[in-house]
Design an enzyme around this catalytic site. Structure first.
Site, PDB file in Angstrom:
ATOM      1  N   ILE A  31      -3.990  13.426   4.784  1.00  0.00           N
ATOM      2  CA  ILE A  31      -3.493  12.420   3.557  1.00  0.00           C
ATOM      3  C   ILE A  31      -2.129  12.603   3.662  1.00  0.00           C
ATOM      4  O   ILE A  31      -1.565  13.465   3.225  1.00  0.00           O
ATOM      5  CB  ILE A  31      -4.314  12.572   2.378  1.00  0.00           C
ATOM      6  CG1 ILE A  31      -5.844  12.621   2.830  1.00  0.00           C
ATOM      7  CG2 ILE A  31      -3.877  11.847   1.386  1.00  0.00           C
ATOM      8  CD1 ILE A  31      -6.341  11.280   3.202  1.00  0.00           C
ATOM      9  N   GLN A  56      -4.924   3.524  -2.802  1.00  0.00           N
ATOM     10  CA  GLN A  56      -5.743   2.782  -2.134  1.00  0.00           C
ATOM     11  C   GLN A  56      -7.175   2.814  -2.248  1.00  0.00           C
ATOM     12  O   GLN A  56      -8.123   1.868  -1.915  1.00  0.00           O
ATOM     13  CB  GLN A  56      -5.364   3.306  -0.585  1.00  0.00           C
ATOM     14  CG  GLN A  56      -4.043   2.644   0.098  1.00  0.00           C
ATOM     15  CD  GLN A  56      -4.307   1.471   0.729  1.00  0.00           C
ATOM     16  OE1 GLN A  56      -4.562   0.361   0.162  1.00  0.00           O
ATOM     17  NE2 GLN A  56      -4.710   1.343   1.883  1.00  0.00           N
ATOM     18  N   THR A  98      -0.382   7.550  -3.235  1.00  0.00           N
ATOM     19  CA  THR A  98      -0.643   6.097  -2.690  1.00  0.00           C
ATOM     20  C   THR A  98      -1.966   6.062  -1.963  1.00  0.00           C
ATOM     21  O   THR A  98      -2.790   5.034  -2.097  1.00  0.00           O
ATOM     22  CB  THR A  98       0.221   5.845  -1.745  1.00  0.00           C
ATOM     23  OG1 THR A  98       0.601   6.880  -0.453  1.00  0.00           O
ATOM     24  CG2 THR A  98       1.802   5.515  -2.044  1.00  0.00           C
ATOM     25  N   ALA A 130      -1.315   3.175   9.147  1.00  0.00           N
ATOM     26  CA  ALA A 130      -0.908   4.266   8.848  1.00  0.00           C
ATOM     27  C   ALA A 130      -0.994   5.238  10.198  1.00  0.00           C
ATOM     28  O   ALA A 130       0.104   5.808  10.412  1.00  0.00           O
ATOM     29  CB  ALA A 130      -1.689   4.997   7.815  1.00  0.00           C
ATOM     30  N   GLU A 137      -9.800   0.578   4.635  1.00  0.00           N
ATOM     31  CA  GLU A 137     -10.876  -0.173   4.821  1.00  0.00           C
ATOM     32  C   GLU A 137     -11.994   0.701   4.024  1.00  0.00           C
ATOM     33  O   GLU A 137     -12.686   0.239   3.125  1.00  0.00           O
ATOM     34  CB  GLU A 137     -11.222  -0.674   6.187  1.00  0.00           C
ATOM     35  CG  GLU A 137      -9.941  -1.239   6.893  1.00  0.00           C
ATOM     36  CD  GLU A 137     -10.135  -2.637   6.825  1.00  0.00           C
ATOM     37  OE1 GLU A 137     -10.780  -3.062   5.741  1.00  0.00           O
ATOM     38  OE2 GLU A 137      -9.270  -3.272   7.319  1.00  0.00           O
ATOM     39  N   LYS A 151      -6.498   9.358   9.725  1.00  0.00           N
ATOM     40  CA  LYS A 151      -7.659   8.492  10.060  1.00  0.00           C
ATOM     41  C   LYS A 151      -7.687   7.150   9.354  1.00  0.00           C
ATOM     42  O   LYS A 151      -8.363   6.086  10.104  1.00  0.00           O
ATOM     43  CB  LYS A 151      -8.970   9.234   9.830  1.00  0.00           C
ATOM     44  CG  LYS A 151      -9.406  10.309  10.685  1.00  0.00           C
ATOM     45  CD  LYS A 151     -10.709  10.648  10.068  1.00  0.00           C
ATOM     46  CE  LYS A 151     -11.250  11.839  11.284  1.00  0.00           C
ATOM     47  NZ  LYS A 151     -12.770  11.893  10.747  1.00  0.00           N
ATOM     48  N   GLY A 152      -7.072   6.979   8.611  1.00  0.00           N
ATOM     49  CA  GLY A 152      -6.979   5.729   7.690  1.00  0.00           C
ATOM     50  C   GLY A 152      -7.876   5.469   6.512  1.00  0.00           C
ATOM     51  O   GLY A 152      -9.033   6.014   6.654  1.00  0.00           O
ATOM     52  N   PRO A 183      -0.919  11.919  -1.129  1.00  0.00           N
ATOM     53  CA  PRO A 183      -2.189  11.669  -1.983  1.00  0.00           C
ATOM     54  C   PRO A 183      -2.002  10.610  -3.201  1.00  0.00           C
ATOM     55  O   PRO A 183      -3.182   9.975  -3.456  1.00  0.00           O
ATOM     56  CB  PRO A 183      -2.381  13.178  -2.521  1.00  0.00           C
ATOM     57  CG  PRO A 183      -1.359  13.932  -2.065  1.00  0.00           C
ATOM     58  CD  PRO A 183      -0.314  13.213  -1.137  1.00  0.00           C
ATOM     59  N   THR A 204       0.912  -1.295   0.034  1.00  0.00           N
ATOM     60  CA  THR A 204       0.052  -0.079  -0.002  1.00  0.00           C
ATOM     61  C   THR A 204       0.864   1.074   0.008  1.00  0.00           C
ATOM     62  O   THR A 204       0.287   2.140  -0.342  1.00  0.00           O
ATOM     63  CB  THR A 204      -0.902   0.008   1.213  1.00  0.00           C
ATOM     64  OG1 THR A 204      -0.237  -0.073   2.379  1.00  0.00           O
ATOM     65  CG2 THR A 204      -1.994  -1.005   1.220  1.00  0.00           C
TER      66      THR A 204
END
Ligand SMILES: Cc1cc2nc3c(=O)[nH]c(=O)nc-3n(C[C@H](O)[C@H](O)[C@H](O)COP(=O)(O)OP(=O)(O)OC[C@H]3O[C@@H](n4cnc5c(N)ncnc54)[C@H](O)[C@@H]3O)c2cc1C
Ligand code: SF4
Lengths: 708, 326
Positions: A599, A608, A604, A505, A675, A671-672, A602, A463
């Site tokens: 972020i 994702q 990668t 992250a 998912e 924040k991730g 931006p 990732t």
């Protein structure tokens, strides 16, 4: 540091990109070892019963065979050591079709494969439990406490008072993770120490589970996993193949490689389970929600429980005084399901966000307006304030960028030639969390240049973790990215969280950032000087002529974070074009607007998100693993049958990020995104299909036959 | 995979000799099918005869039509100017199959001889009459969404997967075959077989025969032909249903129509009833519909593929409409 000099926030190319495209990145089985032997698994061809006899005489005589390992000669292992899915060769019991029943170890992979076909197995078959549709009539309560019925207000009873209702059943099939790199392991014993080269999303988790299963101490086992060819949850918890490789290596006294075949991936490393979700929404004529119920029935293994939490989004997405979230389960003779990208949220949001679309249609209201109307001011599930919530922004900015106003609200009215065009929207969310992680920073001064090495037992699934950690260290230390060396994927490094549940992250980057702050503080103290402007660690190394310096930081989530509800949010917009004669669908445009805090990169990040979108589109249109209920085997067992979307199925993908600063969940405000990229996607596509055709498909995938 | 010996032939005669000398040998064309089957332990040859060096790559016009070398690659065939301008239906059908990478490897001969994609056929832990005669047909009562609606028997309900062959069937192609020094021509309708009591036999080749070319007679379909394929995704998926259609028109009247369907039977299914209906009739949607209905009367669905009847009807009409539009 001036923003323009900062590395964080820039779309920097992956620092390991060249290694990957030139084949120099070392994945688990790319390591050389002297005197290597090769292991191949063989599997049960019944779903329930017992092995009566194993005849391997012929196989043993096959050229190059070193050992055949079955429950009859395997060492005793701890079956409660933390590996998933059983199948550790500890007895004759069979609980699912495709359970590992033995290993052939040979001089070559080809010899092992050929000999495996010569082994004759007899079974005492038992009646198996596989027919989900039948079993789902009589499900049971799950054991997990977090899956107990959750009732707010009058729960589902409040449906009776609603003026407008949607009550429908939504179905999602079994899906498989199928990372590009199938699960593969190389085991090397050095005395009583074991090195396992193995793609692992959670390095320390793999270490403790392997050690416990082998009845060893964690420090005796080392996991090496610097590069991983994807995992999507299937390499989070580890499976029997990890430890069976070690068993084989021990028994033949040589290093052993074991790689699953694509076909074996269907019944070796979990799956996303099939779900039947009953969604009930009741509202006033004006579109205020009154009642919301999300009742899920799914299946698990006969001897273990995993249930994806389909009701998770429903708990927090909308303001509603009365609600019910419930789970029921049927144990089946199938491998244990497991975490699969956006577990529960991707499937659950399909039901919730389809139902919201159905409600909007019944109310004759724009689906965006309906969502905004029911926006909750605080987390409805626990009353905590949001650390920040970007749903409305995502919807509004997305609508503008996507050209939502061009949507025809009457389904089936947007026609171009033989094609029907439709627009759909759906929201999603995923929790933002930081987990305990430690990092060491080592600085060195050589020829007037400062170099840094970052050490952390993090994992990079492909990732871009390597890259964002280099960026974080570069900014934290005042160095160009080229002078940073990131070491991860090794259990000898300081312990870290896993690349799971979108915690990677935030946990890793904060640990590295904290270590940068700490090392700068320590260098400042060491200098004994006062500065008007805080110097960087790199400047201090030079000014104080320090040749080598290092520190370690152990990071935790801020204590304040607990008081808030912190999540990433998104809004997904899909445009589909459907051939009205053949029913073939193309997603011509897809836009995901995501509010995920800071972020870091931006480029990668975009990868994702669009990666998640592609899988979500696959979930909506093509992906399905089918079981033959007579045998318990998968009838779809290759990429010719298990359809992932192709380039031609998908047109333009766009990812937009909401510019937000939310430092509550963690110091860096990350924040991730791993998912959330798949959450809401399938519903957006299904809603667009409805808008195009007037056909509401509530059972995924939406294949052409369902639109005839 | 079972170990095997790898040998290369330099000319057709030698290749045929090598094959006739060993009942367990197999030719290697592009290898995109046979190698998969070997890896899955479905095909178990002990000797692989590479025929890649045989000079059978030529694509050319002949006095009576066109000839496609058995070893010409699918990609070259589809993109050849002769084929694109004279036989666009064939070009489209080839390009609708597999993926660019597979078509780059796949040979015309190998394409004709590819085996069914029935997933039970591929899974050696399952009964399958085609793989193991007498063991039973798992698909009959199993997962049979992809399976046949025409011409199946209880012994086998599989479909034949090639797209190229559907167009070749509509084009009345002939398969040129060589065995120990004799040559024979097999009309396309007799090349592939229905399962009957012998699903293990896909076609009428005998073991020691080499396909050398595919011949296609001249026709007037170039202006009015179509290939429509319906599948679960836009590329790299086998047909749920496909239709190759060519119309020979005089004004608006159909002199004759050639129609073949894919994804519906154990061989390319020539839609003879539809053809018969259309002969001499005006080319109208109403007639196309009636023709399609006439064809689908004989369709018999299995438990998971009822949709193929409706899809077949619609696709047939669609292909005729597109052929008419040109
Ligand atoms: C994932 C996937 C998707 C696909 N999708 C499609 C699709 O949508 N539509 C489609 O039409 N096809 C599809 N294909 C199949 C593909 O078209 C075939 O695999 C290919 O055409 C076979 O050609 P080949 O030359 O590689 O055959 P090979 O694998 O080399 O040979 C196949 C068989 O033919 C025999 N053979 C080869 N040449 C000769 C000869 N000259 N004389 C006698 N015997 C010979 C071989 O011994 C073997 O038994 C797909 C394949 C895959 C793997
Ligand atoms: S349909 Fe044919 S190929 Fe498939 S299982 Fe039955 S016999 Fe075998």
């Amino acid at each position: 540091m001036e923003d323009s000099k900062k590395s964080i926030g820039k779309g920097i190319d992956r620092i390991d990109g060249i290694l990957k495209i030139t084949g120099k990145a070392t994945y688990a089985t790319d390591y050389p070892a002297k005197n290597m032997a090769y292991a191949v698994l063989f599997k049960s061809t019944i779903a329930a019963g017992q092995i009566k006899s194993i005849n391997s005489t012929e196989a043993e005589r096959y050229p190059g065979i070193l050992k055949i390992i079955t429950h009859e000669n395997a060492p005793k292992l701890n079956t409660k050591g933390g590996l998933r899915g059983g199948a550790l060769l500890q007895g004759p019991e069979i609980t699912f079709h495709g359970q590992h029943i033995g290993i052939v170890v040979a001089e070559t992979f080809e010899q092992a494969t050929a000999a495996a076909h010569l082994i004759k197995i007899e079974y005492n078959q038992k009646e198996e439990k596989i027919d989900f549709e039948k079993l789902a009539q009589t499900p049971i309560m799950p054991k997990g406490k977090e899956l107990a019925d959750l009732v707010r207000g009058a729960g589902k009873l409040a449906m009776e008072t609603a003026e407008v209702k949607v009550e429908e059943l939504y179905e999602t099939p079994i899906e498989h993770h199928h990372p590009m790199e199938p699960h593969s392991t190389m085991a090397v014993w050095e005395g009583d120490k074991l090195i396992l080269y193995n793609g692992s999303q959670i390095i320390n988790g793999a270490q403790t589970a392997a050690a416990a299963t082998l009845n060893m101490k964690p420090e005796q086992v080392r996991i090496i996993s610097p590069f991983i060819g994807g995992g999507f949850g299937s390499k989070g918890g580890q499976w029997a193949n990890l430890v069976l490789t070690a068993v084989a290596a021990k028994m033949v006294g040589r290093p052993v490689k074991l790689a699953l075949t694509r076909q074996q991936m269907f019944n070796s490393v979990g799956m996303r389970q099939r779900n039947m979700q009953k969604l009930s929404i009741g509202a006033t004529k004006e579109g205020k929600l009154i009642a919301l119920a999300h009742e899920t029935i799914s299946h698990t293994a006969v001897d273990d429980e995993y249930i994806e939490p389909c009701g998770d989004c429903t708990k927090i997405m909308y303001e509603v005084p009365n609600s019910l979230i419930s789970y029921r389960v049927v144990p089946m003779n199938l491998i244990l399901p497991t975490y699969t990208r956006g577990p529960g949220k991707s499937t659950g949001s399909f039901a919730l966000e389809s139902a919201m679309d159905e409600l909007a249609y019944k109310l004759n209201m724009d689906p965006i307006e309906l969502r905004i109307k029911n926006e909750p001011s605080k987390d409805p599930s626990n009353g905590k304030p949001w650390s920040s919530r970007t749903t409305v922004k995502c919807l509004k900015e997305g609508a503008k960028a996507f050209g939502w106003e061009k949507r025809k609200s009457k389904p089936g009215t947007n026609k171009i030639g033989d094609d029907l065009v439709g627009y759909g929207v759906a929201c999603g969310t995923y929790p933002a969390r930081q987990r305990d992680s430690s990092a060491i920073i080592k600085l060195s001064l050589r020829n007037k240049l400062v170099y840094a090495t970052v050490e952390i037992a993090a994992s990079d699934l492909g990732t871009g973790t390597n890259t964002i950690l280099a960026q974080t260290a570069a900014d934290g230390l005042g160095l160009p990215i080229a002078q940073i060396n990131v070491k991860l994927g090794d259990s000898e490094l300081p312990p870290a969280a896993g690349s799971v549940g979108s915690v990677g992250a935030s946990s890793f980057a904060n640990a590295v950032n904290d270590a940068c702050i700490k090392i700068t503080d320590e260098l400042l103290a060491k200098s004994g000087k006062q500065f008007f402007v805080r110097p960087t660690a790199a400047q201090l190394m030079v000014s104080e002529s320090i040749t080598d310096f290092q520190t370690r930081s152990d990071s935790k989530a801020p204590a304040e974070a607990e008081k808030y509800s912190a999540h990433s949010f998104n809004a997904n917009f899909a445009e589909v074009r459907i051939n009205s004669i053949t029913g073939m669908i193309k997603v011509t445009r897809f836009l995901a607007v995501t509010g995920a805090g800071k972020i870091l990169n931006p480029k990668t990040a975009r990868s994702q998100i669009i990666g998640g979108n592609v899988w979500g589109i696959g979930m909506a249109l093509t992906e399905e693993s089918i079981i033959d209920p007579r045998y318990g085997n998968f009838a779809t067992r290759s990429f010719a049958d298990y359809h992932v979307p192709t380039n031609l199925d998908i047109g333009r993908l766009d990812a937009m990020f909401i510019n937000e600063k939310d430092l509550i969940p963690n110091k860096m405000g990350v924040k991730g995104i791993g998912e959330v990229g798949i959450v809401g996607v399938a519903a957006a596509v299904a809603n667009a299909v409805f808008n195009a055709t007037g056909k509401r498909v509530r059972s995924l995938p939406i294949t052409p036959d369902k639109l005839l | 995979m079972k170990p095997f010996k790898f040998i290369s032939a330099t000319n057709p005669g030698e290749a045929i000799d090598m094959l006739s000398n060993n009942a367990e040998a197999a030719f290697l064309g592009g290898g995109t099918n046979i190698l998969d089957l070997m890896k899955e332990h479905v095909a178990l040859p002990n000797e692989i005869i590479d025929i890649g060096n045989l000079k059978l790559q030529e694509i050319k016009a002949t006095a009576t039509g066109f000839s496609l070398g058995a070893l010409a690659k699918n990609t070259e065939t589809a993109n050849h100017s002769l084929i694109r301008s004279n036989l666009p239906m064939l070009s489209k059908a080839i390009l609708a199959g597999a993926s660019a990478q597979i078509r780059n490897m796949a040979t015309n001969g190998g394409n004709l001889l590819q085996r069914t994609r029935c997933s039970y056929f591929y899974d050696i832990s399952m009964p399958c009459n085609k793989r193991m005669p007498g063991s039973g047909c798992s698909a009959l009562e199993g997962f049979n969404r992809m399976h046949a609606i025409f011409g199946w028997t209880e012994n086998c309900v599989a479909v034949y997967p090639s797209d190229m062959a559907v167009a070749l069937s509509a084009l009345n192609a002939t398969v040129k075959v060589q065995n120990n020094n004799a040559e024979r021509y097999i009309p396309f309708k007799d090349f592939h077989l229905l399962p009957g009591n012998h699903p293990e036999k896909d076609n009428s080749l005998t073991h020691s025969e080499l396909v050398t070319a595919i011949e296609i007679p001249k026709n007037n379909f170039a202006a009015n032909s179509a290939y429509v394929k319906v599948r679960d995704r836009s590329s790299y998926a086998f047909a749920l249903v496909s239709v190759a259609a060519g119309l020979n028109l005089k004004g608006n009247v159909i002199q004759f129509a050639n129609i073949a369907m894919g994804g519906v039977a154990h061989k390319p299914w020539r839609a003879l009833k539809a053809e018969q209906f259309l002969k001499g009739k005006p080319a109208t949607t109403a007639n196309f519909l009636k023709a399609a209905e006439a064809e689908m009367v004989a369709a018999k669905a299995l438990s998971h593929n009822k949709f193929k009847i409706e899809m077949g009807r619609k696709t047939l009409v669609n292909a005729l409409e597109l052929a008419l539009k040109g």
